[in-house]
Scaffold this motif. Structure first.
Motif, PDB file in Angstrom:
ATOM      1  N   ARG A   1      11.346  -0.092  -3.662  1.00 20.46           N
ATOM      2  CA  ARG A   1      11.107   0.274  -5.069  1.00 20.46           C
ATOM      3  C   ARG A   1      11.442   1.736  -5.318  1.00 20.46           C
ATOM      4  NH1 ARG A   1       5.607  -1.080  -8.510  1.00 20.46           N
ATOM      5  NH2 ARG A   1       6.309  -0.207 -10.504  1.00 20.46           N
TER       6      ARG A   1
ATOM      7  N   ASP B   1       5.165  -6.247  -9.954  1.00 22.06           N
ATOM      8  CA  ASP B   1       4.788  -5.845  -8.597  1.00 22.06           C
ATOM      9  C   ASP B   1       5.137  -6.918  -7.579  1.00 22.06           C
ATOM     10  OD1 ASP B   1       3.825  -3.461  -9.556  1.00 22.06           O
ATOM     11  OD2 ASP B   1       1.725  -4.098  -9.618  1.00 22.06           O
TER      12      ASP B   1
ATOM     13  N   GLU C   1       4.674  -1.139   2.518  1.00 22.19           N
ATOM     14  CA  GLU C   1       4.032  -2.123   1.646  1.00 22.19           C
ATOM     15  C   GLU C   1       2.529  -1.856   1.525  1.00 22.19           C
ATOM     16  OE1 GLU C   1       4.183  -4.827  -1.068  1.00 22.19           O
ATOM     17  OE2 GLU C   1       6.007  -4.513   0.124  1.00 22.19           O
TER      18      GLU C   1
ATOM     19  N   GLY D   1       0.637   3.849   0.069  1.00 22.98           N
ATOM     20  CA  GLY D   1       1.101   4.337  -1.216  1.00 22.98           C
ATOM     21  C   GLY D   1       1.163   3.232  -2.258  1.00 22.98           C
ATOM     22  N   ARG D   2       1.521   3.604  -3.465  1.00 17.93           N
ATOM     23  CA  ARG D   2       1.553   2.656  -4.582  1.00 17.93           C
ATOM     24  C   ARG D   2       2.886   1.941  -4.700  1.00 17.93           C
ATOM     25  NH1 ARG D   2      -0.347   5.677  -9.890  1.00 17.93           N
ATOM     26  NH2 ARG D   2      -0.054   3.532 -10.649  1.00 17.93           N
ATOM     27  N   ARG D   3       3.950   2.520  -4.139  1.00 21.52           N
ATOM     28  CA  ARG D   3       5.276   1.915  -4.255  1.00 21.52           C
ATOM     29  C   ARG D   3       5.912   1.804  -2.875  1.00 21.52           C
ATOM     30  NH1 ARG D   3       8.591   5.706  -7.977  1.00 21.52           N
ATOM     31  NH2 ARG D   3       7.653   7.208  -6.563  1.00 21.52           N
ATOM     32  N   ASN D   4       6.491   0.640  -2.581  1.00 24.22           N
ATOM     33  CA  ASN D   4       7.169   0.499  -1.297  1.00 24.22           C
ATOM     34  C   ASN D   4       8.524   1.207  -1.333  1.00 24.22           C
ATOM     35  OD1 ASN D   4       9.183  -1.377  -2.371  1.00 24.22           O
ATOM     36  ND2 ASN D   4       7.589  -2.952  -2.299  1.00 24.22           N
TER      37      ASN D   4
ATOM     38  N   ARG E   1       7.400  -6.676  -4.134  1.00 25.25           N
ATOM     39  CA  ARG E   1       6.866  -7.102  -2.844  1.00 25.25           C
ATOM     40  C   ARG E   1       7.792  -8.100  -2.161  1.00 25.25           C
ATOM     41  NH1 ARG E   1       0.711  -8.487  -2.934  1.00 25.25           N
ATOM     42  NH2 ARG E   1       0.792  -6.219  -3.246  1.00 25.25           N
TER      43      ARG E   1
END
Length: 212
Positions: free
Chosen positions: A118, A138, A109, A112-115, A142
């Protein structure tokens, strides 16, 4: 027909799920075949976990990170069970696995930009066909990711509660059948939650002149 090792046999989702359960199935079978001997079951679980990683490499030339993580935990806690002749360690293994998964998801989380949820969902949707995509806010990603963290924490706590309140045979049955069913239900909830954000292009009608 010749197949490249990376694609033979094909990694169908149902086949992967069965492959993921391979060590647990072996553990369950050996436990009952040896007269409910959890020590022998632990030996079988350790051997099956090693075989799972080796087979994954032999069939697909890929080392699954989840399998490697579980293998490490199995070898440590299985080894403690055998060395100390104390079944509590192997019973704690599912909780440790759940805590590791929760920690990794939570870390994703903030890195990086994406968990990870995702990234996994987007990869799966792409397999549905050209142009298929999933687009969610987003905040939704989350919430989904944090829900998965909460689920694994709760599952880990549930395992400890079962260990403390039930006998070994009950724990083995719940571990083999109950946990996979619980995971399946949770995955179904996540799919239902995210499905409204999935877009799959409609198939083009065939050209009556060419049949294409």
């Amino acid at each position: 027909v010749r197949y490249h090792p990376r694609t033979f046999p094909p990694r169908h989702p149902s086949m992967k799920q069965l492959f993921d359960l391979f060590p647990a199935i072996v553990f369950f079978a050996v436990y009952y075949l040896t007269g409910k001997d959890i020590i022998q079951g632990t030996v079988a679980l350790m051997a099956a976990s090693v075989a799972q990683v080796a087979l994954g490499w032999a069939l697909w030339r890929k080392l699954d990170r989840m399998h490697l993580a579980v293998l490490g935990i199995v070898l440590v806690f299985g080894g403690l069970t055998l060395f100390l002749q104390d079944e509590r360690f192997i019973k704690w293994k599912p909780t440790i696995v759940d805590l590791v998964f929760a920690a990794v998801l939570l870390a994703s989380e903030f890195i990086g930009r994406r968990n990870l949820i995702r990234m996994g969902a987007e990869a799966l949707v792409k397999q549905m066909g050209e142009g298929a995509r999933i687009e969610a806010p987003d905040m939704t990603w989350r919430l989904v990711n944090l829900s998965a963290v909460a689920y694994f924490l709760a599952a880990g706590a549930l395992n400890l509660w079962i260990v403390d309140h039930f006998d070994t045979e009950t724990w083995v049955n719940i571990k083999t059948f109950g946990y996979p069913l619980l995971n399946l239900v949770f995955m179904g909830v996540l799919v239902a939650w995210l499905w409204r954000h999935v877009t799959v292009p409609a198939e083009k009608p065939a050209d009556p002149k060419t049949g294409d």
